[in-house]
Design an enzyme around this catalytic site. Structure first.
Site, PDB file in Angstrom:
ATOM      1  CB  CYS A 182      13.057  10.291   8.187  1.00  0.00           C
ATOM      2  SG  CYS A 182      11.457   9.228   7.696  1.00  0.00           S
TER       3      CYS A 182
ATOM      4  CB  VAL B 113       0.643   6.241  11.435  1.00  0.00           C
ATOM      5  CG1 VAL B 113       0.243   4.978  10.605  1.00  0.00           C
ATOM      6  CG2 VAL B 113      -0.198   7.220  11.474  1.00  0.00           C
ATOM      7  N   GLY B 114       2.681   4.938  13.444  1.00  0.00           N
ATOM      8  CA  GLY B 114       4.189   3.869  13.677  1.00  0.00           C
ATOM      9  C   GLY B 114       3.547   2.848  15.274  1.00  0.00           C
TER      10      GLY B 114
ATOM     11  CE  LYS C  42      -1.800   2.841   3.147  1.00  0.00           C
ATOM     12  NZ  LYS C  42      -1.932   3.973   2.333  1.00  0.00           N
TER      13      LYS C  42
ATOM     14  N   GLY D  51       6.165   6.080   8.295  1.00  0.00           N
ATOM     15  CA  GLY D  51       5.625   6.653   8.078  1.00  0.00           C
ATOM     16  C   GLY D  51       5.535   7.169   9.891  1.00  0.00           C
ATOM     17  CB  SER D  52       3.705   9.846  11.606  1.00  0.00           C
ATOM     18  OG  SER D  52       2.441   9.514  11.619  1.00  0.00           O
TER      19      SER D  52
ATOM     20  CD  GLU E 140       9.185  14.081  11.093  1.00  0.00           C
ATOM     21  OE1 GLU E 140       8.264  13.509  11.612  1.00  0.00           O
ATOM     22  OE2 GLU E 140      10.584  14.157  11.088  1.00  0.00           O
TER      23      GLU E 140
HETATM   24  C1  UN1 Z   1      13.413   9.858   4.770  1.00  0.00           C
HETATM   25  O1  UN1 Z   1      13.774  10.415   4.177  1.00  0.00           O
HETATM   26  O2  UN1 Z   1      12.690   9.014   5.092  1.00  0.00           O
HETATM   27  O3  UN1 Z   1      19.644   8.819   3.774  1.00  0.00           O
HETATM   28  C2  UN1 Z   1      14.751   8.473   4.323  1.00  0.00           C
HETATM   29  C3  UN1 Z   1      18.572  10.056   2.777  1.00  0.00           C
HETATM   30  C4  UN1 Z   1      17.827   9.706   2.107  1.00  0.00           C
HETATM   31  C5  UN1 Z   1      16.677   8.961   2.660  1.00  0.00           C
HETATM   32  C6  UN1 Z   1      15.870   9.209   3.426  1.00  0.00           C
HETATM   33  N1  UN1 Z   1      18.650   8.503   1.560  1.00  0.00           N
HETATM   34  O4  UN1 Z   1      18.477  11.093   3.025  1.00  0.00           O
END
Ligand code: UN1
Length: 487
Positions: free
Chosen positions: A280, A230-231, A173, A226-227, A377
């Site tokens: 992230c 939700v995780g 999904k 994801g967040s 975040e």
């Molecule tokens: C993410 O933001 O979930 O190292 C992954 C990095 C990328 C992957 C990020 N190769 O920023």
């Protein structure tokens, strides 16, 4: 307008729900296509198809599974330009990054194709004579993959390729902001010769499609990016399934007083405003020594104010839009929070008018470690600058958050660098480089609230999608009792 379908048992079909949703280009607000609003019945059908396909796919020798991936690698390379443009149109990152997203998928596919000829277990001596001990890797069964929109080709590939080479079958999904990237990736796997039913793709809301994937007892493992919120739900609802979680980050760059400031400046701009801060791993905190703070902030201001914000498909654009309107509202809300908390806005802090979901690169100074803009975040182009006086203080600030994904230190002093590597609580630490830019053959993931201790990529990505079986072969021809017959 094209109405895209879902893939179940090798057939592209309409959802049982009869409903669709739209994917929108965040730079132009043009609709890219319509997609099926999948439901629980679709997911159940997808799981049945994956269960049926499992016997055959898991019995293919792993090197042959790797060959299918190798073909997919070639097709991804062939289509890199087309897919890169699609990434930019569907979620907004500037074209060089859109192409980078696809390259990350290419790299992961090549790496995992090669794993088809390894999938190493280990052998070890037995404590008894004439007995052989080893471990082998076995597939889990049907796995559920739930991917985010910020790396709409790369992260699905991080999950799909190791899952497939290990012999699992998949219900996938993708995020509802980037369904077309996912569909195109799965079409490449089909073209590469993946047998029907091995990958099934259902688009639709997390609360319905995701929910069924996470709770259905026939699914053996979940991989979710994801967040944090939700995780936590996923982990609870998945009960005893194997669960891999990649959640948020509040990553920091430490700049010590001996740092190469030009290098650090490039790192802050790239980590803070690359992908419009929607990684992230984005650098949303700059933890800077007070001796060089003012000088560095002048440099940062001069470079930030000339960054070109715009459509990522245009050649000179440096910062693309946010993914959708909700994201703009969230980033703007945090600007207000920062101001209310008493932080000083050095630059930005406003939506950009006209079509598209644009927001100015934003820098806050005079930020205290416990302010919300230093803790939560934001997932946008907002950088909070925190002043420190020593390496110990910098590390304390770095570790003062719930997350622990990426981190970085700029210093010329090897002792400081190694102290930071040892003491920073994070899954990734960069020295004299920004917080972003992981490579596929190394493990990726975080500590603390960033996840549940699993890693994607590298050999640990194989571990995520396989089970260890321990095997003892006794060729003595007599009963040998472990721990008892030890003379
Ligand atoms: C993410 O933001 O979930 O190292 C992954 C990095 C990328 C992957 C990020 N190769 O920023």
């Amino acid at each position: 307008m094209e109405v895209h379908k879902i893939l179940i048992d090798g057939k592209w079909i309409k959802s049982d729900s009869g409903e669709t949703f739209e994917s929108v280009n965040p730079a132009t607000e043009e609709v890219i296509g319509k997609f099926q609003q999948g439901n629980g019945e679709d997911v159940k059908a997808a799981i049945d198809a994956a269960e049926d396909a499992f016997e055959k796919w898991s019995s293919y020798p792993a090197p042959r599974r790797g060959e299918v991936l190798f073909k997919a690698y070639q097709l991804l390379k062939r289509d890199k330009e087309r897919l890169g443009k699609l990434v930019t149109s569907e979620m907004g990152k500037v074209l060089p990054e859109g192409l980078g997203d696809v390259q990350e998928a290419i790299d992961m596919t090549a790496y995992m194709a090669g794993e088809g000829r390894r999938l190493f277990g280990h052998t070890t001596p037995s404590e008894l004579p004439d007995k052989f001990c080893m471990t082998i890797r076995q597939p889990l069964g049907v796995v559920g993959l739930i991917s985010p929109w910020n790396f709409p080709v790369a992260i699905p590939a991080w999950k799909l390729m190791p899952a497939l080479v290990c012999g699992n079958t998949v219900v996938f999904k993708p995020a509802s902001d980037t369904p077309l990237c996912a569909i195109e990736l799965v079409k490449i796997l089909e073209e590469a010769g993946l047998p029907k039913g091995v990958v099934n793709l259902v688009t639709g809301p997390g609360s319905i499609v995701g929910e069924e994937i996470v709770t259905n007892p026939k699914i053996r493992a979940i991989s979710f990016t994801g967040s944090r919120e939700v995780g936590i739900e996923v982990r609870k609802k998945a009960e005893l399934k194997k669960v891999g979680l990649e959640l948020g980050g509040k990553n920091g760059i430490i700049i010590m007083d001996d740092a190469d400031l030009d290098l650090a400046l490039d790192g802050v701009l790239w980590g803070g405003f690359g992908t419009t801060g929607q990684r992230c791993t984005a650098a949303s905190r700059v933890i800077i020594h007070k001796k060089i703070k003012n000088k560095f902030l002048d440099m940062l201001f001069e470079r930030t104010k000339i960054l070109k914000v715009g459509d990522g498909l245009k050649k000179d654009t440096e910062v693309g839009p946010l993914v959708n309107k909700k994201a703009v509202e969230k980033v703007d809300k945090y600007t207000q929070i920062g101001l209310d908390e008493g932080a000083k806005l050095l630059y930005g802090g406003r939506k950009v008018g006209g079509k598209g979901f644009f927001y100015q690169p934003t820098i806050f100074t005079n930020v205290d470690v416990d302010m919300r803009i230093a803790q939560e975040e934001i997932f946008g182009p907002t950088v909070s600058v925190i002043e420190i006086d020593s390496l110990d203080e910098a590390i304390n600030v770095m570790n003062s958050i719930n997350y622990g994904l990426s981190s970085s230190i700029y210093t010329q002093d090897v002792n400081r660098a190694f102290k930071a590597i040892e003491k920073i609580e994070s899954g990734l630490t960069y020295v004299n480089a920004s917080t972003i830019g992981s490579e596929v053959h190394l493990p990726f993931g975080g500590v603390k609230d960033t996840g549940n201790g699993t890693r994607e990529g590298g050999i640990e990505g194989i571990h995520e999608f396989s089970e260890t079986k321990t095997v003892y072969v006794d060729y003595s021809g007599v009963l040998q009792r472990a721990q008892i017959d030890i003379e």
